[in-house]
Design a protein around this motif. Structure first.
Motif, PDB file in Angstrom:
ATOM      1  N   THR A   1      -6.500 -15.740 -10.023  1.00 46.54           N
ATOM      2  CA  THR A   1      -6.083 -14.425 -10.490  1.00 46.54           C
ATOM      3  C   THR A   1      -6.548 -13.359  -9.505  1.00 46.54           C
ATOM      4  O   THR A   1      -7.694 -13.384  -9.050  1.00 46.54           O
ATOM      5  N   MET A   2      -5.637 -12.452  -9.200  1.00 47.57           N
ATOM      6  CA  MET A   2      -5.974 -11.292  -8.369  1.00 47.57           C
ATOM      7  C   MET A   2      -5.800 -10.041  -9.227  1.00 47.57           C
ATOM      8  O   MET A   2      -4.684  -9.721  -9.628  1.00 47.57           O
ATOM      9  N   ASP A   3      -6.890  -9.365  -9.519  1.00 50.05           N
ATOM     10  CA  ASP A   3      -6.808  -8.042 -10.123  1.00 50.05           C
ATOM     11  C   ASP A   3      -6.744  -7.062  -8.962  1.00 50.05           C
ATOM     12  O   ASP A   3      -7.522  -7.185  -8.006  1.00 50.05           O
ATOM     13  N   TYR A   4      -5.828  -6.101  -9.040  1.00 45.76           N
ATOM     14  CA  TYR A   4      -5.717  -5.161  -7.924  1.00 45.76           C
ATOM     15  C   TYR A   4      -5.494  -3.731  -8.419  1.00 45.76           C
ATOM     16  O   TYR A   4      -4.919  -3.507  -9.470  1.00 45.76           O
ATOM     17  N   SER A   5      -5.974  -2.789  -7.630  1.00 46.66           N
ATOM     18  CA  SER A   5      -5.821  -1.376  -7.968  1.00 46.66           C
ATOM     19  C   SER A   5      -4.360  -0.961  -7.776  1.00 46.66           C
ATOM     20  O   SER A   5      -3.707  -1.358  -6.809  1.00 46.66           O
ATOM     21  N   ALA A   6      -3.869  -0.182  -8.723  1.00 43.81           N
ATOM     22  CA  ALA A   6      -2.459   0.216  -8.737  1.00 43.81           C
ATOM     23  C   ALA A   6      -2.050   0.976  -7.480  1.00 43.81           C
ATOM     24  O   ALA A   6      -0.863   0.990  -7.122  1.00 43.81           O
ATOM     25  N   ASN A   7      -3.000   1.578  -6.779  1.00 44.23           N
ATOM     26  CA  ASN A   7      -2.638   2.327  -5.575  1.00 44.23           C
ATOM     27  C   ASN A   7      -2.248   1.418  -4.405  1.00 44.23           C
ATOM     28  O   ASN A   7      -1.894   1.903  -3.336  1.00 44.23           O
ATOM     29  N   LEU A   8      -2.257   0.106  -4.625  1.00 45.63           N
ATOM     30  CA  LEU A   8      -1.770  -0.817  -3.598  1.00 45.63           C
ATOM     31  C   LEU A   8      -0.274  -1.095  -3.736  1.00 45.63           C
ATOM     32  O   LEU A   8       0.312  -1.757  -2.874  1.00 45.63           O
ATOM     33  N   ASP A   9       0.345  -0.581  -4.798  1.00 53.02           N
ATOM     34  CA  ASP A   9       1.789  -0.725  -4.941  1.00 53.02           C
ATOM     35  C   ASP A   9       2.475  -0.146  -3.707  1.00 53.02           C
ATOM     36  O   ASP A   9       2.129   0.942  -3.237  1.00 53.02           O
ATOM     37  N   GLY A  10       3.408  -0.875  -3.162  1.00 52.40           N
ATOM     38  CA  GLY A  10       4.120  -0.426  -1.961  1.00 52.40           C
ATOM     39  C   GLY A  10       3.392  -0.749  -0.666  1.00 52.40           C
ATOM     40  O   GLY A  10       3.971  -0.659   0.413  1.00 52.40           O
ATOM     41  N   LYS A  11       2.123  -1.119  -0.749  1.00 56.61           N
ATOM     42  CA  LYS A  11       1.349  -1.476   0.441  1.00 56.61           C
ATOM     43  C   LYS A  11       1.184  -2.985   0.583  1.00 56.61           C
ATOM     44  O   LYS A  11       0.933  -3.482   1.678  1.00 56.61           O
TER      45      LYS A  11
ATOM     46  N   ALA B   1      -9.242   1.284  -2.633  1.00 59.13           N
ATOM     47  CA  ALA B   1      -8.420   0.252  -3.265  1.00 59.13           C
ATOM     48  C   ALA B   1      -9.186  -1.068  -3.271  1.00 59.13           C
ATOM     49  O   ALA B   1     -10.115  -1.264  -2.493  1.00 59.13           O
ATOM     50  N   PHE B   2      -8.769  -1.978  -4.150  1.00 59.72           N
ATOM     51  CA  PHE B   2      -9.434  -3.272  -4.221  1.00 59.72           C
ATOM     52  C   PHE B   2      -8.475  -4.378  -4.625  1.00 59.72           C
ATOM     53  O   PHE B   2      -7.446  -4.130  -5.260  1.00 59.72           O
ATOM     54  N   ILE B   3      -8.852  -5.582  -4.233  1.00 59.83           N
ATOM     55  CA  ILE B   3      -8.300  -6.811  -4.791  1.00 59.83           C
ATOM     56  C   ILE B   3      -9.504  -7.690  -5.095  1.00 59.83           C
ATOM     57  O   ILE B   3     -10.300  -8.001  -4.202  1.00 59.83           O
ATOM     58  N   ASP B   4      -9.652  -8.044  -6.356  1.00 57.27           N
ATOM     59  CA  ASP B   4     -10.736  -8.908  -6.810  1.00 57.27           C
ATOM     60  C   ASP B   4     -10.116 -10.247  -7.194  1.00 57.27           C
ATOM     61  O   ASP B   4      -9.328 -10.317  -8.134  1.00 57.27           O
TER      62      ASP B   4
ATOM     63  N   ARG C   1      -1.845 -22.330 -10.684  1.00 56.58           N
ATOM     64  CA  ARG C   1      -1.332 -21.058 -11.188  1.00 56.58           C
ATOM     65  C   ARG C   1      -1.928 -19.942 -10.330  1.00 56.58           C
ATOM     66  O   ARG C   1      -3.147 -19.872 -10.169  1.00 56.58           O
ATOM     67  N   VAL C   2      -1.082 -19.114  -9.780  1.00 56.96           N
ATOM     68  CA  VAL C   2      -1.542 -17.962  -8.995  1.00 56.96           C
ATOM     69  C   VAL C   2      -0.846 -16.734  -9.550  1.00 56.96           C
ATOM     70  O   VAL C   2       0.372 -16.727  -9.713  1.00 56.96           O
ATOM     71  N   ARG C   3      -1.610 -15.711  -9.853  1.00 57.97           N
ATOM     72  CA  ARG C   3      -1.018 -14.500 -10.419  1.00 57.97           C
ATOM     73  C   ARG C   3      -1.763 -13.262  -9.947  1.00 57.97           C
ATOM     74  O   ARG C   3      -2.943 -13.321  -9.601  1.00 57.97           O
ATOM     75  N   ALA C   4      -1.034 -12.149  -9.943  1.00 61.67           N
ATOM     76  CA  ALA C   4      -1.599 -10.849  -9.583  1.00 61.67           C
ATOM     77  C   ALA C   4      -1.443  -9.923 -10.780  1.00 61.67           C
ATOM     78  O   ALA C   4      -0.368  -9.838 -11.368  1.00 61.67           O
ATOM     79  N   ILE C   5      -2.518  -9.244 -11.118  1.00 66.45           N
ATOM     80  CA  ILE C   5      -2.531  -8.359 -12.277  1.00 66.45           C
ATOM     81  C   ILE C   5      -2.876  -6.945 -11.806  1.00 66.45           C
ATOM     82  O   ILE C   5      -3.947  -6.717 -11.226  1.00 66.45           O
ATOM     83  N   ARG C   6      -1.964  -6.046 -12.053  1.00 68.13           N
ATOM     84  CA  ARG C   6      -2.118  -4.641 -11.648  1.00 68.13           C
ATOM     85  C   ARG C   6      -3.077  -3.933 -12.596  1.00 68.13           C
ATOM     86  O   ARG C   6      -2.921  -3.988 -13.810  1.00 68.13           O
ATOM     87  N   CYS C   7      -4.056  -3.247 -12.043  1.00 67.04           N
ATOM     88  CA  CYS C   7      -5.011  -2.463 -12.825  1.00 67.04           C
ATOM     89  C   CYS C   7      -4.660  -0.991 -12.689  1.00 67.04           C
ATOM     90  O   CYS C   7      -4.780  -0.412 -11.605  1.00 67.04           O
ATOM     91  N   GLU C   8      -4.225  -0.411 -13.765  1.00 64.89           N
ATOM     92  CA  GLU C   8      -3.830   0.993 -13.775  1.00 64.89           C
ATOM     93  C   GLU C   8      -5.053   1.910 -13.778  1.00 64.89           C
ATOM     94  O   GLU C   8      -5.064   2.942 -13.123  1.00 64.89           O
ATOM     95  N   ALA C   9      -6.065   1.543 -14.525  1.00 65.38           N
ATOM     96  CA  ALA C   9      -7.275   2.368 -14.639  1.00 65.38           C
ATOM     97  C   ALA C   9      -8.396   1.698 -13.857  1.00 65.38           C
ATOM     98  O   ALA C   9      -8.660   0.504 -14.026  1.00 65.38           O
ATOM     99  N   TYR C  10      -9.074   2.463 -13.018  1.00 67.54           N
ATOM    100  CA  TYR C  10     -10.177   1.937 -12.225  1.00 67.54           C
ATOM    101  C   TYR C  10     -10.970   3.094 -11.643  1.00 67.54           C
ATOM    102  O   TYR C  10     -10.481   4.226 -11.544  1.00 67.54           O
ATOM    103  N   ALA C  11     -12.191   2.835 -11.254  1.00 68.13           N
ATOM    104  CA  ALA C  11     -13.046   3.795 -10.554  1.00 68.13           C
ATOM    105  C   ALA C  11     -13.748   3.002  -9.459  1.00 68.13           C
ATOM    106  O   ALA C  11     -14.450   2.031  -9.742  1.00 68.13           O
ATOM    107  N   ILE C  12     -13.532   3.395  -8.220  1.00 64.61           N
ATOM    108  CA  ILE C  12     -14.038   2.623  -7.081  1.00 64.61           C
ATOM    109  C   ILE C  12     -14.996   3.481  -6.252  1.00 64.61           C
ATOM    110  O   ILE C  12     -14.648   4.579  -5.828  1.00 64.61           O
ATOM    111  N   ALA C  13     -16.174   2.956  -6.032  1.00 66.60           N
ATOM    112  CA  ALA C  13     -17.165   3.515  -5.107  1.00 66.60           C
ATOM    113  C   ALA C  13     -17.331   5.028  -5.268  1.00 66.60           C
ATOM    114  O   ALA C  13     -17.740   5.493  -6.336  1.00 66.60           O
TER     115      ALA C  13
END
Length: 130
Positions: A5-15, A60-63, A41-53
């Motif tokens: 599973t990849m959780d990722y910050s929504a600001n990576l959309d388009g990047k 941005a992040f991918i966890d 199984r491989v999946r990416a889950i978009r995180c709309e709400a986040y606070a980074i550093a």
């Protein structure tokens, strides 16, 4: 199992093309020879709400989290993690050109006594490949 599973910050959309990134990870997992095709199984889950550093909008992040069944050696797990992390880092090299991106990976073993599964894909692939 394995489930990646990849959780990722929504600001990576388009990047990042997360469909392509999922396929990169899928290929690396199968390339280890440690896992059956029908289990991956491989999946990416978009995180709309986040606070980074320091809360900059550019941050941005991918966890990445890789849950696997028990039975693989420590060396196999380390080698698998290295292969996946290297392939993902290469695929995302452009994101590392700025000081605003964080990438993480953790591998966890699942306790078989606390894991239930039913998979109709295995018999089909085993019949085809067997």
């Amino acid at each position: 199992m394995p489930h990646f599973t990849m959780d990722y910050s929504a600001n990576l959309d388009g990047k990042v093309d997360f469909g392509a990134l999922c396929r990169v990870v899928h290929a690396e997992i199968l390339g280890t020879g440690l896992f059956e095709t029908g289990a991956v199984r491989v999946r990416a889950i978009r995180c709309e709400a986040y606070a980074i550093a320091d809360l900059l909008d550019e941050n941005a992040f991918i966890d990445m989290s890789f849950r696997i069944g028990e039975g693989r050696s420590q060396e196999d797990k380390r080698r698998t993690g290295e292969a996946i992390f290297t392939a993902v880092t290469k695929h995302l090299r452009k994101l590392f050109e700025t000081p605003h991106f964080a990438l993480t990976l953790e591998i966890r073993e699942i306790d078989p006594a606390l894991s239930w599964k039913k998979n109709a894909i295995h018999p089909r692939l085993r019949k085809t490949n067997g």
